[in-house]
Write an enzyme that holds these catalytic residues in place. Structure first.
Site, mmCIF file in Angstrom:
data_model
loop_
_atom_site.group_PDB
_atom_site.id
_atom_site.type_symbol
_atom_site.label_atom_id
_atom_site.label_comp_id
_atom_site.label_asym_id
_atom_site.label_seq_id
_atom_site.Cartn_x
_atom_site.Cartn_y
_atom_site.Cartn_z
ATOM 1 N N LYS A 31 0.817 -1.213 0.000
ATOM 2 C CA LYS A 31 0.000 0.000 0.000
ATOM 3 C C LYS A 31 0.855 1.269 0.000
ATOM 4 O O LYS A 31 0.326 2.376 -0.109
ATOM 5 C CB LYS A 31 -0.945 0.000 1.202
ATOM 6 C CG LYS A 31 -1.968 -1.134 1.160
ATOM 7 C CD LYS A 31 -2.883 -1.102 2.370
ATOM 8 C CE LYS A 31 -3.895 -2.245 2.316
ATOM 9 N NZ LYS A 31 -4.786 -2.243 3.519
ATOM 10 N N ASN B 43 -2.006 -15.284 -2.891
ATOM 11 C CA ASN B 43 -3.228 -15.911 -2.392
ATOM 12 C C ASN B 43 -4.129 -14.895 -1.690
ATOM 13 O O ASN B 43 -4.803 -15.215 -0.715
ATOM 14 C CB ASN B 43 -2.918 -17.101 -1.468
ATOM 15 C CG ASN B 43 -2.220 -16.699 -0.175
ATOM 16 O OD1 ASN B 43 -1.708 -15.588 -0.048
ATOM 17 N ND2 ASN B 43 -2.197 -17.596 0.796
ATOM 18 N N PHE B 44 -4.133 -13.675 -2.213
ATOM 19 C CA PHE B 44 -5.069 -12.669 -1.725
ATOM 20 C C PHE B 44 -6.497 -13.040 -2.141
ATOM 21 O O PHE B 44 -6.710 -13.730 -3.143
ATOM 22 C CB PHE B 44 -4.729 -11.289 -2.288
ATOM 23 C CG PHE B 44 -3.467 -10.701 -1.724
ATOM 24 C CD1 PHE B 44 -3.449 -10.131 -0.466
ATOM 25 C CD2 PHE B 44 -2.288 -10.724 -2.458
ATOM 26 C CE1 PHE B 44 -2.292 -9.581 0.061
ATOM 27 C CE2 PHE B 44 -1.125 -10.172 -1.954
ATOM 28 C CZ PHE B 44 -1.124 -9.606 -0.689
ATOM 29 N N ARG C 133 -7.059 -4.139 -6.642
ATOM 30 C CA ARG C 133 -7.076 -2.880 -5.888
ATOM 31 C C ARG C 133 -5.663 -2.388 -5.579
ATOM 32 O O ARG C 133 -5.439 -1.178 -5.454
ATOM 33 C CB ARG C 133 -7.868 -3.060 -4.593
ATOM 34 C CG ARG C 133 -9.365 -3.256 -4.809
ATOM 35 C CD ARG C 133 -10.159 -3.028 -3.547
ATOM 36 N NE ARG C 133 -9.877 -4.004 -2.510
ATOM 37 C CZ ARG C 133 -10.504 -5.170 -2.399
ATOM 38 N NH1 ARG C 133 -11.449 -5.509 -3.299
ATOM 39 N NH2 ARG C 133 -10.218 -5.997 -1.418
ATOM 40 N N ASP D 4 -5.130 -27.534 1.534
ATOM 41 C CA ASP D 4 -4.101 -26.526 1.259
ATOM 42 C C ASP D 4 -2.963 -27.125 0.440
ATOM 43 O O ASP D 4 -2.529 -26.543 -0.568
ATOM 44 C CB ASP D 4 -3.529 -25.984 2.574
ATOM 45 C CG ASP D 4 -4.326 -24.831 3.144
ATOM 46 O OD1 ASP D 4 -4.804 -23.997 2.357
ATOM 47 O OD2 ASP D 4 -4.468 -24.754 4.369
#
Length: 378
Positions: A75, A96-97, A104, A169
């Site tokens: 960010k 893996n967001f 964004r 996973d």
């Protein structure tokens, strides 16, 4: 090594994405783990049984060994610009967001492929890009529960039983790795990169392909679990795990009349057909009542020479003490900068007969940023 010369940016955390990046590192790629400056990958502090090594959890080292660490706040404008510079030199990027987050951040597929048209863009999510589950937490136990997997284990009278490890996973990470390697092969032919996406839910569904193939073609209810020694909801007696006088014995597919003759099922001829799922509990009850009378070694001495598929049920101490485990050389030692060592499992792949190992521990948070920035400047 097969992937020597390739650079992977690993923006993921926890298990699925990092396990994919780990396998690429095992195969020779340079993996740069991009972590937030405050705390890094959350699994650094996910301590299992309180085991710490070089300031991070043993789990973190198990899944992030042989990588480099680059700290960046995505960010922050300057850090985001630095990551974009990394993307120009990378061959693969893994994240893996949750769906929409990378867009964004200005790091979605369209933006990254514009920066580097040759890049392989790999994403793992909980439930995919669309649908009512899109924004749910993508966590292993939750996916096992939602996918029906938890209803396959345990006996008929038991509640749902999840697998005792993060099987979804790890499977999703393996599937993502397959997709990455396929796109790298295509890039070698066409010169263009591509995007590969895997979700935990799709991996869990694929894990059940045998059972779902039957259900999708005629099933109207969950298949019944065996009430005795359940091992597979669609396999007949004697398939399952049975108690013996001193432990447990696993029996796989074998004709029940042949097994009966070997273990002394005197009334075996009166039992229903072994392929009748409605009758399997009656058959298994007879088998269980006989096997409990003698120890595991006694039964193996009878069954194995006769070619019956049977095995003792080992716990970890027994597994590690067995010559079969030693023959596999299945562990390796990694070393921290201060010389401390930790024993971990190794990559299960052999290439040209070579066992793939690496002695490098997981990196300390941000340890490699200065050197990597220097490489880019050069």
């Amino acid at each position: 090594m097969p992937l020597h010369g390739l650079t992977v940016l690993d923006l993921s955390q926890y298990l699925a994405g990092p396990s994919c990046a780990l396998r690429l590192a095992d195969l020779g790629a340079r993996v740069i783990k991009v972590e937030r400056p405050q705390g890094g990958d959350a699994s650094r502090s996910l301590y299992l049984a309180g085991l710490d090594f070089d300031g991070s959890s043993a789990l973190f080292h198990a899944i992030n060994r042989n990588k480099q660490s680059y700290t960046a706040d995505l960010k922050d404008a300057d850090d985001a610009a630095a990551v974009r510079r990394l993307l120009t030199m990378a061959d693969v990027v893994i994240h893996n967001f949750r769906p929409g987050v990378m867009d964004r951040l200005g790091l979605g597929w369209e933006a990254v492929s514009a920066i580097n048209p040759r890049i392989v863009y790999a994403g793992v999510s909980g439930y995919g890009e669309a649908g009512p589950w899109r924004d749910r937490p993508g966590q292993d136990l939750l996916v096992q529960s939602l996918s029906g997997m938890a209803w396959l284990s345990g006996d008929a009278g038991d509640p749902p039983v999840p697998a005792g490890l993060s099987i979804v996973d790890m499977t999703a990470g393996a599937q993502l790795c397959q997709g990455v390697l396929a796109l790298l092969v295509r890039r070698g032919v066409s010169g263009r990169g591509g995007r590969v996406d895997v979700s935990l839910m799709e991996a869990a569904i694929d894990l059940q392909f045998e059972h779902l193939a039957v259900y999708l073609n005629g099933g109207d209810a969950m298949p019944p679990r065996s009430g005795v020694a359940n091992g597979n909801v669609y396999l007949a007696a004697p398939y399952g795990i049975y108690a013996t006088a001193d432990g447990y014995l696993a029996l796989a597919m074998t004709p029940i009349d042949r097994l009966g003759a070997l273990i002394g099922m005197e009334d075996g001829a009166a039992l229903p057909a072994a392929d009748d799922l409605d009758a399997r509990d009656a058959i298994k009850t007879v088998v269980a009542d006989i096997l409990i009378r003698r120890d595991t070694a006694h039964w193996l001495a009878i069954l194995e020479p006769a070619g019956v598929w049977a095995a003792p049920v080992l716990d970890w101490p027994a597994l590690l003490a067995h010559p079969g485990f030693a023959a596999l050389s299945a562990t390796q030692r990694i070393a921290a900068p201060d010389g401390a060592t930790l024993t971990l499992t190794r990559c299960p792949i052999r290439v040209d007969g070579r066992v793939l190992t690496s002695s490098s521990a997981a990196p300390r948070l941000g340890a490699d940023r200065a050197a990597i920035d220097g490489d880019m400047a050069a």
